[in-house]
Design a protein around this motif. Sequence first.
Motif, PDB file in Angstrom:
ATOM      1  N   GLU A  41       0.645  -1.178  -0.027  1.00  0.00           N
ATOM      2  CA  GLU A  41       0.089   0.060  -0.035  1.00  0.00           C
ATOM      3  C   GLU A  41       0.926   1.081  -0.028  1.00  0.00           C
ATOM      4  O   GLU A  41       2.124   0.975   0.583  1.00  0.00           O
ATOM      5  CB  GLU A  41      -0.996   0.138   1.036  1.00  0.00           C
ATOM      6  N   PRO A 189      -4.581   4.408  13.624  1.00  0.00           N
ATOM      7  CA  PRO A 189      -3.806   4.483  12.597  1.00  0.00           C
ATOM      8  C   PRO A 189      -3.135   5.926  12.928  1.00  0.00           C
ATOM      9  O   PRO A 189      -3.662   7.066  13.201  1.00  0.00           O
ATOM     10  CB  PRO A 189      -4.464   4.654  11.335  1.00  0.00           C
ATOM     11  N   ILE A 203      -3.613  -2.446   8.916  1.00  0.00           N
ATOM     12  CA  ILE A 203      -4.239  -2.117   7.655  1.00  0.00           C
ATOM     13  C   ILE A 203      -4.484  -3.763   7.448  1.00  0.00           C
ATOM     14  O   ILE A 203      -3.646  -4.589   7.399  1.00  0.00           O
ATOM     15  CB  ILE A 203      -3.294  -1.904   6.523  1.00  0.00           C
ATOM     16  N   TYR A 224     -15.753  -3.509   9.011  1.00  0.00           N
ATOM     17  CA  TYR A 224     -16.068  -2.058   9.293  1.00  0.00           C
ATOM     18  C   TYR A 224     -16.763  -1.949  10.400  1.00  0.00           C
ATOM     19  O   TYR A 224     -16.877  -1.190  11.233  1.00  0.00           O
ATOM     20  CB  TYR A 224     -17.112  -1.559   8.188  1.00  0.00           C
ATOM     21  N   ASP A 229     -13.232   3.252  11.952  1.00  0.00           N
ATOM     22  CA  ASP A 229     -12.162   4.119  11.399  1.00  0.00           C
ATOM     23  C   ASP A 229     -10.794   3.647  12.237  1.00  0.00           C
ATOM     24  O   ASP A 229      -9.755   4.241  12.046  1.00  0.00           O
ATOM     25  CB  ASP A 229     -12.503   5.403  11.719  1.00  0.00           C
ATOM     26  N   TYR A 232      -7.567   0.444   8.598  1.00  0.00           N
ATOM     27  CA  TYR A 232      -7.692   0.574   7.128  1.00  0.00           C
ATOM     28  C   TYR A 232      -8.062  -0.750   6.533  1.00  0.00           C
ATOM     29  O   TYR A 232      -7.616  -1.834   7.012  1.00  0.00           O
ATOM     30  CB  TYR A 232      -6.479   1.195   6.452  1.00  0.00           C
ATOM     31  N   SER A 234      -7.836  -2.990   3.056  1.00  0.00           N
ATOM     32  CA  SER A 234      -7.407  -2.657   1.639  1.00  0.00           C
ATOM     33  C   SER A 234      -8.082  -3.960   0.680  1.00  0.00           C
ATOM     34  O   SER A 234      -7.838  -5.167   1.186  1.00  0.00           O
ATOM     35  CB  SER A 234      -5.669  -2.909   1.902  1.00  0.00           C
ATOM     36  N   ASN A 274     -11.770   4.673   5.320  1.00  0.00           N
ATOM     37  CA  ASN A 274     -10.548   4.409   5.521  1.00  0.00           C
ATOM     38  C   ASN A 274      -9.924   3.105   4.905  1.00  0.00           C
ATOM     39  O   ASN A 274     -10.325   1.979   5.250  1.00  0.00           O
ATOM     40  CB  ASN A 274     -10.040   4.350   6.893  1.00  0.00           C
ATOM     41  N   GLY A 275      -9.773   3.285   3.318  1.00  0.00           N
ATOM     42  CA  GLY A 275      -9.327   2.197   2.869  1.00  0.00           C
ATOM     43  C   GLY A 275      -8.397   2.343   1.616  1.00  0.00           C
ATOM     44  O   GLY A 275      -8.133   3.363   1.199  1.00  0.00           O
TER      45      GLY A 275
END
Length: 296
Positions: A41, A189, A203, A224, A229, A232, A234, A274-275
């Motif tokens: 990432e 984060p 992440i 989620y 939040d 993250y 991905s 957040n992704g």
Amino acid sequence: MKDCTLCPRNCHADRLGGRRGYCGQGAEIMAARAALHFWEEPCISGETGSGTVFFSGCVLRCVYCQNHNIAESRAGRIIGWERLSEIFLELQDKKANNINLVTPTHFVPQIALALEQARLGGLHIPVVYNTGSYERVETLKRMEGLVDIYLPDLKYMSSRLGERYSHAADYFETASAAIAEMVRQTGGPDFDDKSGLMKKGVIVRHLVLPGCTADSKKVISYLYHTYGDRIYISIMNQFTPVCELSFFPELNRRITAREYEKIVDYALDIGVENGFIQEGNTAEESFIPEFDGEGL
């Protein structure tokens, strides 16, 4: 490691006595590459790359593994923990943004020693623990204070998929407990204001598999609604058949653009902000480096 229970397989192998565990490894560290890596990432790779150490062996051995030549075989070179400590410092000298430990579970005791030694020698960049998430919470606790960023997978919710593709019907229960421990250790984060690089946090990666969009939605929803939040997510589209999949014909193709779009749209619809997503035909590019012993 005399009676190894580092991973959830609990194989009890006497790795100190020369036996190999489920992971395929003995007591000596075996790795295949230690070099700058640019395909993580953006907040991990940055512009100068992630200082990535690919360890040999694996506790999962997924049937579609893209690193199967080192995960399922004895390919690699043996190094001591003292040499591993030196490698961490050499990667830092090469301007690596972080130290990225790929598939480290079965070598945690030695890695912990190496990190402690490297910090005494001046290691100051973040440490990333890059895992398939089939982890024991007790093993992860050994890394508390040594790991800054966790980069785990959450592959499936379905026990049927976990058993069929990773020989682990308990994958979700095990991985979700591991991720909870990772979030406990790192907190939310934290990013560098100037570079945008992650300094601390989690992440969670999810690789979309052919024909598995219903399960993918469950994974995204769980992450989620459990963490919001604080992590993250991905969502990856890079699945590429690279193994012998004649016994798994449903996986012997890349995912379609529509399959991936459905998962991304679902994530957006439920509120994920957040992704990370992958754009374009990333499955047509090579994300697999040469495991030629570079940097060891």
